[in-house]
Design an enzyme around this catalytic site. Sequence first.
Site, short mmCIF file in Angstrom:
data_model
loop_
_atom_site.label_atom_id
_atom_site.label_comp_id
_atom_site.label_asym_id
_atom_site.label_seq_id
_atom_site.Cartn_x
_atom_site.Cartn_y
_atom_site.Cartn_z
N TYR A 297 0.85 -1.19 0.00
CA TYR A 297 0.00 0.00 0.00
C TYR A 297 0.89 1.24 0.00
CZ TYR A 297 -3.56 3.38 1.57
OH TYR A 297 -4.41 4.45 1.68
N ASP B 219 9.10 2.90 0.24
CA ASP B 219 8.00 3.48 1.01
C ASP B 219 8.13 2.97 2.44
OD1 ASP B 219 5.73 4.27 2.27
OD2 ASP B 219 4.37 3.73 0.64
N LYS C 207 3.69 8.38 9.46
CA LYS C 207 3.36 7.70 10.72
C LYS C 207 4.26 8.13 11.88
CE LYS C 207 0.46 4.25 8.67
NZ LYS C 207 0.58 3.76 7.31
C1 LIG Z 1 -0.05 4.30 5.99
C2 LIG Z 1 0.76 4.15 4.74
C3 LIG Z 1 0.68 5.06 3.68
C4 LIG Z 1 -0.35 6.16 3.66
O1 LIG Z 1 -0.14 7.09 4.67
P1 LIG Z 1 -1.39 8.05 5.11
O2 LIG Z 1 -0.77 8.97 6.09
O3 LIG Z 1 -2.42 7.14 5.67
O4 LIG Z 1 -1.85 8.72 3.87
C5 LIG Z 1 1.53 4.91 2.61
N1 LIG Z 1 2.42 3.90 2.57
C6 LIG Z 1 2.53 3.01 3.56
C7 LIG Z 1 3.56 1.94 3.47
C8 LIG Z 1 1.69 3.08 4.67
O5 LIG Z 1 1.77 2.15 5.63
#
Ligand SMILES: *Cc1c(COP(=O)(O)O)cnc(C)c1O
Length: 428
Positions: free
Chosen positions: A143, A238, A266
Amino acid sequence: MTSNNDTLFARAQRSTPGGVNSPVRAFRSVGGTPRFITRAEGPYFWDADGKRYIDYIGSWGPAIVGHAHPEVIRAVQEAAARGLSFGAPTEGEIEMAEAICRLVPSVEQVRLVSSGTEAAMSALRLARGATRRDKVIKFEGCYHGHADSMLVKAGSGLLTFGNPTSAGVPEDFAKHTLVLDYNDPQQLEDVFAKMGDSIACVIVEPVAGNMNLLRATPEFLQAMRRLCSQHGALLIFDEVMSGFRVALGGAQSLYGITPDLTVLGKVIGGGLPVAAFGGRADIMKHLAPLGPVYQAGTLSGNPVAVAAGMTTLALIQEPGFYDRLAAQTRKLADGLTQQAKEAGVAFCADSVGGMFGLYFAAEVPQDYAQMMACDKARFNAFFHAMLDAGVYLAPSAFEAGFVSARHDDAVIAETIRAAAGAFGKVAG
Ligand SMILES: *Cc1c(COP(=O)(O)O)cnc(C)c1O
């Protein structure tokens, strides 16, 4: 008996689609009524009925030092008293950028934004702008937020570009995204051999946490690094979830692999909206105002959010922080595995740093297909048994879990006792 949670959920659904502001909160995957949270402290939060839970989502990662840490709260209060937002630069933003560059050595320059989605979307645009190529590679089950070009699933054949996974994403956008299998270096090799010179970037979660916890194999990430370099494509890690979570330097420090760009979020906001993308200075210079790749944000580098983030980054740099966090997380994983064994339930668990995965399967899954084969019905029953016992796990079989520095031995032991009962209920 109607609970306050039921009442609030019914009310929420009248003014908000599905009653929630982010889909997984709605409990659709596990069934039942979502808990409305009124407050949190340390490893716990409390719902609208006053019930206390040991929290293993930690706001999906940010609460690494525990909820409402006094130093974080004080920093936020002091920053707020100086004004909430200026729309002009502050020294705090420089300090945060310097801290990120120091802690994640592949990041030479960084730009702050407000969400992981925004950071990943901007990194992709930068990669396309810097390489002047359109095609991107992602992996099934990873994601990267909800930008159009990332809401894509694999097409029918290996070399066919993807199809949208969401209504509203034009097929014309999705066709620029190629979706491959996680942990399959040969497939990546084949695709680069065929069309490597049209690929702008490969984006990957180097420890995947959005299809439950799935570790990348070193061979997979090494192949990715080599192929990107050979073909002039950029490698984007990411690390919105894994950054400052699996280790102080993120997954890239564990694997010893240097990406060209890194996406963070995060933990770096410590519970307020901060995310970032950064990397090689020669790539970052393509961004406005220096270069032609446009990117901007009214609340980017917000002073109150930066205060929460900087204080959190200071706390996680205390000596031994990650050793303790990893040890507690491992204790939890091992304890749960032991209870499952005693109850005769096919189950295993894994952890990396402060992140863990629970699998209703005989062995830890190594790829997306194995992950999807885990027993979802049994997870759902386990989830509800744990919830009843006061332990809040992610409300989906396909999300990772998170431990904070405040999950001490007593908290872990209470969790494992609850699990003994829960496994008993789902056995057979
Ligand atoms: C949570 C997450 C996102 C998205 O971040 P948001 O602050 O929810 O938009 C993107 N990449 C990874 C790997 C994530 O865990």
